[in-house]
Design a protein around this motif. Sequence first.
Motif, short mmCIF file in Angstrom:
data_model
loop_
_atom_site.label_atom_id
_atom_site.label_comp_id
_atom_site.label_asym_id
_atom_site.label_seq_id
_atom_site.Cartn_x
_atom_site.Cartn_y
_atom_site.Cartn_z
N GLN A 1 0.83 -1.21 0.00
CA GLN A 1 0.00 0.00 0.00
C GLN A 1 0.86 1.25 0.00
OE1 GLN A 1 -2.99 0.25 3.07
NE2 GLN A 1 -3.57 -1.91 2.84
N ALA A 2 1.89 1.25 0.87
CA ALA A 2 2.78 2.41 0.97
C ALA A 2 3.52 2.64 -0.35
CB ALA A 2 3.77 2.21 2.11
N LEU A 3 3.92 1.56 -1.01
CA LEU A 3 4.61 1.69 -2.30
C LEU A 3 3.69 2.34 -3.33
CD1 LEU A 3 6.89 1.12 -4.33
CD2 LEU A 3 5.89 -1.17 -4.66
N VAL A 4 2.45 1.87 -3.40
CA VAL A 4 1.50 2.43 -4.38
C VAL A 4 1.29 3.92 -4.12
CG1 VAL A 4 -0.88 2.37 -5.19
CG2 VAL A 4 0.36 0.23 -4.80
N ARG A 5 1.10 4.30 -2.85
CA ARG A 5 0.91 5.74 -2.55
C ARG A 5 2.14 6.55 -2.92
NH1 ARG A 5 -1.47 3.55 2.23
NH2 ARG A 5 0.48 3.94 3.37
N ALA A 6 3.33 6.01 -2.64
CA ALA A 6 4.56 6.75 -2.95
C ALA A 6 4.73 6.91 -4.46
CB ALA A 6 5.76 6.02 -2.34
N VAL A 7 4.42 5.87 -5.21
CA VAL A 7 4.55 5.95 -6.67
C VAL A 7 3.53 6.92 -7.25
CG1 VAL A 7 4.32 4.64 -8.82
CG2 VAL A 7 5.54 3.64 -6.88
N GLU A 8 2.33 6.92 -6.71
CA GLU A 8 1.32 7.88 -7.17
C GLU A 8 1.80 9.31 -6.92
OE1 GLU A 8 -2.90 5.43 -6.77
OE2 GLU A 8 -2.18 6.61 -5.06
N GLY A 9 2.41 9.54 -5.76
CA GLY A 9 2.94 10.87 -5.48
C GLY A 9 4.07 11.25 -6.41
N LYS A 10 4.94 10.29 -6.72
CA LYS A 10 6.08 10.57 -7.59
C LYS A 10 5.64 10.83 -9.02
CE LYS A 10 10.46 11.01 -8.25
NZ LYS A 10 11.23 12.09 -7.57
N LEU A 11 4.66 10.08 -9.49
CA LEU A 11 4.21 10.23 -10.88
C LEU A 11 3.11 11.27 -11.02
CD1 LEU A 11 4.13 6.50 -12.07
CD2 LEU A 11 6.00 8.16 -12.18
N GLY A 12 2.56 11.72 -9.90
CA GLY A 12 1.53 12.75 -9.94
C GLY A 12 0.23 12.29 -10.56
N LYS A 13 -0.15 11.04 -10.33
CA LYS A 13 -1.41 10.55 -10.88
C LYS A 13 -1.92 9.38 -10.06
CE LYS A 13 0.21 6.96 -14.07
NZ LYS A 13 0.08 6.41 -15.42
N LYS A 14 -3.20 9.08 -10.20
CA LYS A 14 -3.80 7.93 -9.56
C LYS A 14 -3.53 6.71 -10.42
CE LYS A 14 -6.60 5.99 -6.48
NZ LYS A 14 -6.26 5.93 -5.04
N LEU A 15 -2.98 5.67 -9.83
CA LEU A 15 -2.65 4.48 -10.59
C LEU A 15 -3.91 3.65 -10.88
CD1 LEU A 15 0.63 3.21 -8.87
CD2 LEU A 15 0.38 4.72 -10.85
N THR A 16 -4.00 3.14 -12.08
CA THR A 16 -5.10 2.25 -12.45
C THR A 16 -4.80 0.85 -11.92
OG1 THR A 16 -4.07 1.58 -14.54
CG2 THR A 16 -5.41 3.58 -14.57
N THR A 17 -5.76 -0.05 -12.05
CA THR A 17 -5.55 -1.43 -11.63
C THR A 17 -4.41 -2.06 -12.42
OG1 THR A 17 -7.89 -1.69 -11.04
CG2 THR A 17 -6.62 -3.71 -11.43
N ALA A 18 -4.34 -1.76 -13.71
CA ALA A 18 -3.25 -2.30 -14.54
C ALA A 18 -1.91 -1.75 -14.08
CB ALA A 18 -3.49 -1.95 -16.00
N ASP A 19 -1.88 -0.46 -13.70
CA ASP A 19 -0.64 0.15 -13.20
C ASP A 19 -0.17 -0.55 -11.93
OD1 ASP A 19 -0.72 1.97 -15.28
OD2 ASP A 19 -1.68 3.53 -14.08
N VAL A 20 -1.12 -0.74 -11.01
CA VAL A 20 -0.78 -1.42 -9.75
C VAL A 20 -0.34 -2.85 -10.03
CG1 VAL A 20 -1.62 -2.12 -7.47
CG2 VAL A 20 -2.36 0.06 -8.45
#
Length: 307
Positions: free
Chosen positions: A106-125
């Motif tokens: 969960q923490a990784l997904v939130r950090a990556v969303e912050g770094k990329l500046g977007k909400k990750l889709t299911t495919a992204d996750v």
Amino acid sequence: MPSCLVHTGDESVTLSAATVKRLLERGDGDAALLYLALLRHQGTVPPRSLAGELRWDRSRIEAAEAVLRELGLVAPAETPPAPAEERPVYQRSEVAERLEESGAFQALVRAVEGKLGKKLTTADVGVLLGLTDYLGLPEDVVYLLVCHCAERVSRRFGPGRRPGMKQIEKEGYAWARMGIDTQSAADAYLRAYARRQGALPQYMRALQLGDRYPAPSEEKYLLSWQEMGFPPEAVALAYDKTMLKCHELKWAYCNGILKRWHEAGLHTAEEIQAGDRPAARRAEGQLSGDTDREMRRYMQDLHRNRR
């Protein structure tokens, strides 16, 4: 895998008596669980990729894998396949389950969303899940990977540009093939990468290309010349030879010159200037040396005859 292993349509598995005996005699529960997980996947995934499924940390699964290797139940780890050859596809339910059960993920997904500046889709996750589960890269290493990709794209294309998940996935497989699966290994790789990148402007100036950033194909040449051990001064000499022959910069021709010097063990400007003299000049030098020796012999004979 034992030759008598049978897989049925309902995913049940059968262990040979010899395999059961070895596992029981060893008495290692983690090794037995890991082996069962491998059988469930019919041996098509590397052991370390099951860390997420088993909810184990990296040290625990590596220890269990080492036991299975000692028992002869798994072969040494192979190079992970490239994404184009084989890539796991995760269903929405699998992604949701991992997000619910793993705080680290969960923490990784939130950090990556912050770094990329977007909400990750299911495919992204799912891409991130593949990097952690299938390749077995720890979450902290995956985040360093994402930061590296983001910085590289921003430097090349300008602030605000972000890498796509396919780019991140491709780089992740490259890291796995290079064995970059710990934070210390990632730090060492990124430091070396920064040094190579920091030297690129010097090589561009040596080629009279100014201060612009090299194109990807140009960067590939420059990095290979660095790896061969050529400083910018040596590349400048190859550039001069290229211009004399071609009257313009032809990368392939310049690369051919440098490869010949590399094969001859000539890398610094001094080595190249001393060891890459034209044949005519070498012959001239040899002729001059022969003439000097003949002159010395003549003077010695003349001196003896006068006594």
